[in-house]
Design an enzyme around this catalytic site. Structure first.
Site, PDB file in Angstrom:
ATOM      1  CG  PHE A 126      -1.755   0.635   0.919  1.00  0.00           C
ATOM      2  CD1 PHE A 126      -3.298   0.482   0.678  1.00  0.00           C
ATOM      3  CD2 PHE A 126      -1.932   2.143   1.489  1.00  0.00           C
ATOM      4  CE1 PHE A 126      -3.864   1.492   1.015  1.00  0.00           C
ATOM      5  CE2 PHE A 126      -2.430   3.275   1.165  1.00  0.00           C
ATOM      6  CZ  PHE A 126      -4.239   2.132   0.804  1.00  0.00           C
ATOM      7  CG  ASP A 198       0.092  -2.138   7.206  1.00  0.00           C
ATOM      8  OD1 ASP A 198      -1.249  -2.638   7.337  1.00  0.00           O
ATOM      9  OD2 ASP A 198       0.761  -1.314   6.305  1.00  0.00           O
ATOM     10  CE1 TYR A 223      -9.696   2.653   6.896  1.00  0.00           C
ATOM     11  CE2 TYR A 223      -8.612   3.848   8.448  1.00  0.00           C
ATOM     12  CZ  TYR A 223      -8.438   2.956   7.733  1.00  0.00           C
ATOM     13  OH  TYR A 223      -7.467   3.399   6.232  1.00  0.00           O
ATOM     14  CE  LYS A 224      -7.795  -1.114   4.569  1.00  0.00           C
ATOM     15  NZ  LYS A 224      -5.979  -1.022   4.821  1.00  0.00           N
ATOM     16  NE  ARG A 372      -9.355  -3.847  -2.453  1.00  0.00           N
ATOM     17  CZ  ARG A 372      -8.990  -2.762  -1.318  1.00  0.00           C
ATOM     18  NH1 ARG A 372      -7.992  -2.786  -1.363  1.00  0.00           N
ATOM     19  NH2 ARG A 372      -8.951  -2.109  -1.030  1.00  0.00           N
TER      20      ARG A 372
HETATM   21  C1  PLP Z   1      -5.798   0.230   4.447  1.00  0.00           C
HETATM   22  C2  PLP Z   1      -4.172   0.999   4.883  1.00  0.00           C
HETATM   23  C3  PLP Z   1      -4.173   1.272   5.261  1.00  0.00           C
HETATM   24  C4  PLP Z   1      -4.712   3.092   5.477  1.00  0.00           C
HETATM   25  O1  PLP Z   1      -3.329   3.753   6.756  1.00  0.00           O
HETATM   26  P1  PLP Z   1      -4.479   4.508   7.074  1.00  0.00           P
HETATM   27  O2  PLP Z   1      -3.175   6.018   7.548  1.00  0.00           O
HETATM   28  O3  PLP Z   1      -5.565   4.540   7.875  1.00  0.00           O
HETATM   29  O4  PLP Z   1      -4.927   6.028   5.987  1.00  0.00           O
HETATM   30  C5  PLP Z   1      -2.215   1.530   5.498  1.00  0.00           C
HETATM   31  N1  PLP Z   1      -1.394   0.564   4.898  1.00  0.00           N
HETATM   32  C6  PLP Z   1      -2.665  -0.895   4.684  1.00  0.00           C
HETATM   33  C7  PLP Z   1      -1.527  -2.314   4.735  1.00  0.00           C
HETATM   34  C8  PLP Z   1      -3.524  -0.425   4.565  1.00  0.00           C
HETATM   35  O5  PLP Z   1      -3.746  -1.734   3.019  1.00  0.00           O
END
Ligand code: PLP
Length: 413
Positions: A126, A198, A223-224, A372
């Site tokens: 990400f 992560d 939040y996921k 996705r």
């Molecule tokens: C969703 C996600 C994020 C989101 O980061 P925020 O700081 O909450 O916006 C970061 N890393 C990964 C791998 C994600 O899937």
């Protein structure tokens, strides 16, 4: 043999987790395949937040920092998340967002491995993770190189003793590829490398075993799959053995030894609270408890099994219904090597996803051509997957890429 809707209904009848769907407010007629991006609304969240606003804030005012436990929320919620990620209590706080927590842990790791000047990461991760790595490398006070790996399936072959820290997602946000946390962490440790995991796409979708893997640091979203609500704060894990040595740069008053002593000099507190910075969004924090409550009594191994079954069924259905149109699986096929979402490459993926959304099947799109679909095992049924793939096929047949309604790109995809 062709997979029938009847077969999916039979899977639903045998699903030990089917009753969990009633823990959510789900809009009738919609099939929600984006719980990996924003979890669904748990029943009870609206009432709880209304009560927090009216009673705790409206009536009890500032006393609520003590009487309603607002001040302790980062630690209390962290301990609840511990149960979902295989961590003993006292090693997780809930605060800030994943990006910021990653920044803090990167600095902490670079501080512990102060004689090494290389950060390893996955080029396909990400992007916010990569951006934060770049920023941490620039701001850590010494020249640090960042090496991005193209093939994480063999990540351990890329480890070397110059490396201070590796940042890896347990489940990749696009491909769904799952790394074996235990194997990768122990290979890293043999070379003195720290690992930041992560967990954004694994927590709440499968058992995670941070302590067993002897992980150093971890970050993740609430939040996921954890259903904490839009923008709900993230969490950060640090193994207890690092607590006394770690320093993080965003050293606000919430990580001070005596926050209400108001001393002009900073003195870090002990323990995981060192990862805190400043005041947290209390309303969002309160909603996380409802999200976590949706996991009450849920066996994470059974959750993982259902998730794997759903991924397999979806992949097989897509193959059956849509492969003749050129829709292809992107990422690993075996359930053991993937998380709880499936990415499909298709030239006109963006407009197909929009056409599906118009018919109530909500997935998302990731550039350049990936459709996705995430499977939150708590609230999805097998029959819904059957219906979703049928609607995918019908959407493709309708050629939505020729229709301007389905080509408009919003700010959030
Ligand atoms: C969703 C996600 C994020 C989101 O980061 P925020 O700081 O909450 O916006 C970061 N890393 C990964 C791998 C994600 O899937």
């Amino acid at each position: 043999m062709k997979i029938s809707r009847q077969h999916c209904l039979e899977l639903d009848a045998a699903d030990p987790m089917a009753h969990c769907a009633s823990r959510f407010v789900l809009p009738p007629g919609k099939i929600y395949l984006d719980g990996n991006s924003l979890g669904a609304l748990p029943k009870g969240t609206s009432e709880l937040i209304a009560g927090v606003v009216e009673q705790e804030w409206g009536n009890d005012l500032i006393q609520s920092w003590n009487t309603a436990g607002w001040f302790e929320l980062p630690v209390k919620l962290g301990d609840r998340i511990s149960n979902l990620v295989g961590a003993a209590a006292g090693q997780i706080v809930v605060c800030d967002n994943t990006s910021i927590n990653l920044y803090k842990t990167l600095h902490a790791a670079l501080g512990i491995n102060a004689d090494r000047n290389l950060i390893l990461a996955d080029r396909g991760d990400f992007p916010t993770d990569l951006y934060m790595i770049e920023g941490a490398a620039q701001s850590c006070g010494r020249p640090v190189e960042v090496r991005l790996i193209d093939d994480t399936a063999n990540i351990v072959d890329q480890f070397d003793q110059r490396c201070a820290v590796a940042v890896l997602s347990e489940v990749n946000y696009r491909t769904g590829l799952r790394l074996d946390m235990q194997t990768v962490t122990s290979a890293a440790h043999k070379l003195g490398i720290l690992v930041i995991w992560d967990l954004c796409h694994s927590v709440g979708a499968m058992p995670v075993a941070l302590d067993d893997a002897e992980a150093d640091f971890a970050v993740g979203c609430s939040y996921k799959f954890l259903n904490g609500g839009p923008g709900a704060p993230a969490f950060v894990y640090v193994a207890r053995r690092h607590h006394s040595t770690m320093r993080q740069p965003l050293q606000g008053w919430w990580s001070h030894q005596d926050p209400f002593g108001f001393a002009p000099e900073y003195a870090p507190t002990t323990g995981i609270k060192r990862m805190l910075s400043g005041t947290q969004p209390v309303l969002s924090m309160r909603a996380i408890a409802c999200g976590l409550g949706t996991f009450d009594g849920v066996d994470l191994q059974a959750l993982r099994e259902k998730s794997g079954q759903m991924c397999r069924l979806f992949i097989d259905l897509v193959e059956q219904e849509c492969s003749q149109y050129g829709v292809a699986l992107f990422g690993p096929k075996e359930p053991a090597r993937r998380g709880s979402h499936v990415a499909l490459s298709f030239e006109h993926g963006y407009s197909v996803v929009q056409a599906m959304i118009a018919r109530g099947v909500i997935g998302d799109f990731r550039a350049p051509d990936l459709m996705r679909f995430g499977f939150a095992p708590l609230y999805l049924s097998f029959a819904q997957l059957f219906d979703a793939v049928r609607i995918m096929r019908e959407s493709i047949e309708q050629e939505p890429w020729l229709d301007s309604r389905f080509n408009h790109v919003g700010a959030v995809t």
